[in-house]
Design a protein around this motif. Structure first.
Motif, PDB file in Angstrom:
ATOM      1  N   VAL A 110       0.852  -1.191   0.000  1.00 36.56           N
ATOM      2  CA  VAL A 110       0.000   0.000   0.000  1.00 36.56           C
ATOM      3  C   VAL A 110       0.890   1.243   0.000  1.00 36.56           C
ATOM      4  N   SER A 111       0.642   2.157  -0.939  1.00 34.88           N
ATOM      5  CA  SER A 111       1.467   3.359  -1.045  1.00 34.88           C
ATOM      6  C   SER A 111       1.042   4.396  -0.003  1.00 34.88           C
ATOM      7  N   PRO A 112       1.932   5.335   0.333  1.00 34.72           N
ATOM      8  CA  PRO A 112       1.634   6.318   1.384  1.00 34.72           C
ATOM      9  C   PRO A 112       0.369   7.136   1.149  1.00 34.72           C
ATOM     10  N   GLY A 113       0.082   7.450  -0.096  1.00 36.54           N
ATOM     11  CA  GLY A 113      -1.106   8.263  -0.371  1.00 36.54           C
ATOM     12  C   GLY A 113      -2.399   7.631   0.082  1.00 36.54           C
ATOM     13  N   ASP A 114      -2.367   6.313   0.252  1.00 43.58           N
ATOM     14  CA  ASP A 114      -3.579   5.600   0.662  1.00 43.58           C
ATOM     15  C   ASP A 114      -3.724   5.456   2.176  1.00 43.58           C
ATOM     16  N   PHE A 115      -2.680   5.841   2.926  1.00 46.62           N
ATOM     17  CA  PHE A 115      -2.816   5.691   4.380  1.00 46.62           C
ATOM     18  C   PHE A 115      -2.318   6.891   5.195  1.00 46.62           C
ATOM     19  N   ILE A 116      -1.487   7.747   4.627  1.00 43.29           N
ATOM     20  CA  ILE A 116      -0.953   8.874   5.399  1.00 43.29           C
ATOM     21  C   ILE A 116      -2.041   9.821   5.911  1.00 43.29           C
ATOM     22  N   PRO A 117      -3.038  10.218   5.080  1.00 40.01           N
ATOM     23  CA  PRO A 117      -4.079  11.108   5.609  1.00 40.01           C
ATOM     24  C   PRO A 117      -4.808  10.526   6.813  1.00 40.01           C
ATOM     25  N   GLN A 118      -5.153   9.235   6.738  1.00 43.53           N
ATOM     26  CA  GLN A 118      -5.843   8.585   7.852  1.00 43.53           C
ATOM     27  C   GLN A 118      -4.924   8.465   9.068  1.00 43.53           C
TER      28      GLN A 118
END
Length: 401
Positions: free
Chosen positions: A187-195
């Motif tokens: 999973v790339s950062p864009g898919d989890f960093i905001p959360q």
């Protein structure tokens, strides 16, 4: 192009509408073509959502192309868009940037009149893009998912090399987070960093990534002893008053000099509660950690922050580096940033280098360090060690200079 494509053209000049239709029939076997001389008619047709490609003129009466971009953005349109214009090149590029800011899929800008070779090349690229990017259902993760991932050590450090532009030798690595999800894969950062940010777990992830890196340093000391490691600190991490103590203690436990751990802070993150974040950053500097201002030039108070925060390094955002060897505006920005950094005794790092032309221009400007796909994509630990064996002392000519 072998598959049937639906193409929408929006231009107030009927001649352009007809020309595009004739050209498309020459380069594509099966085209469902719809031309509109007014933006309102195109919107009312309901065809834009299902189109394979939209050609959009900028300068039109009533609803112009700029307003249509906003309408498309509000409708969350994902159709690839090609901007057409007889206007100044700067206007066309600015409109393209605006579309990108709206999260629209702007794939090209074309000056009028459209040529057959240019159109053929565009459609070939579109076909390759569709083949390489099959539709994948979007995944979403909540705070509980991320909490489990952290508890089970599913987040791993990847490393992207940083290269000295004076010697073209490898001098460091940027630490980047990747999530090895047990069901969804990488999973790339864009898919989890905001959360992750919203859940207040940023500092914990930073500590895990640093711990992995320090363990790498300890286990493979001979290979990495000369390298610095840059760690991104998110806005949430900067609210942890104890984070400087935690990172310093970790470095001491692994006997890693703190000066080899560079802490990167995106300039926009400093806008919120500057006194508190400034306190944390000052404590980092007092403990011997270098500070880097990341994505320089993309925020709203760059110069104020350079004056207020004790940075030792300045990273030039990839948006200014891409095609800097041919874009006169980007050349001016990169050159001026390099001059400013030298006067402030700051090291400069350019990120996002993809070809040798950019590399050579950045060297000419006196940029100190670079990173990007020209050298390597982010590497997992085993891949990094293998890469270092072959590239730590790589001759200058092999980087494409």
């Amino acid at each position: 192009m072998n598959n049937r494509i639906k193409v929408i053209a929006i231009d107030d000049n009927q001649l352009i509408i007809t020309q595009l239709e004739l050209l498309l029939k020459q380069v594509a076997r099966d085209v469902d073509y719809h031309g509109f001389t007014a933006g309102r008619r195109a919107l009312d047709s309901g065809l834009c959502d299902s189109a394979s490609l939209i050609f959009l003129d900028l300068n039109m009466p009533e609803i112009d192309g700029i307003e249509l971009l906003r309408i498309f953005a509000d409708a969350k349109l994902t159709t690839p868009i090609v901007l057409l214009s007889g206007e100044d090149k700067d206007v066309l590029e600015t409109a393209s940037n605006l579309g990108t800011m709206h999260n629209l899929n702007i794939i090209s800008n074309i000056d009028k009149p459209v040529s057959l070779p240019r159109l053929k090349s565009l459609l070939e690229c579109l076909d390759q893009h569709h083949r390489a990017s099959p539709t994948v259902a979007e995944k979403s993760y909540n705070a509980s998912d991320i909490r489990i991932g952290l508890d089970r050590a599913q987040f791993k450090a990847h490393y992207q090399p940083k290269v000295s532009l004076e010697s073209l030798s490898v001098i460091g690595m940027e630490i980047l987070a990747r999530w090895y999800h047990p069901f969804d894969g990488l999973v790339s950062p864009g898919d989890f960093i905001p959360q992750l940010e919203r859940a207040g777990l940023s500092a914990e992830l930073s500590l895990q990534l640093l711990t992995q890196t320090l363990a790498l340093y300890d286990t493979h000391y001979e290979q990495v002893k000369s390298l610095s490691f840059s760690l991104n600190l998110s806005a949430g991490a900067l609210y942890d008053i104890e984070l400087p103590n935690k990172l310093a203690t970790l470095c001491d436990q692994y006997s890693v000099p703190r000066k080899q751990i560079i802490l990167e802070i995106t300039e926009s993150q400093l806008l919120d509660n500057l006194p508190r974040t400034l306190e944390v950053l000052l404590r980092f500097r007092l403990k011997g950690f270098p500070l880097s201002i990341d994505d320089f030039g993309t925020g709203f108070s760059s110069f104020t922050q350079l004056n207020q925060v004790p940075f030792s390094e300045l990273k030039i955002d990839r948006s200014f580096v891409q095609n800097c060897d041919t874009d006169s505006k980007k050349q001016a920005i990169v050159s001026a940033t390099s001059d400013l950094a030298k006067k402030l005794s700051l090291k400069t790092v350019a990120e996002g280098i993809e070809h040798a032309g950019e590399l050579n221009y950045l060297r000419k400007c006196g940029i100190d360090v670079a990173q990007g796909f020209l050298f390597a994509k982010p590497l997992a630990t085993d891949a990094l060690l293998n890469w270092l064996e072959h590239n730590l002392d790589k001759p200058l000519a092999e980087w494409g200079t």
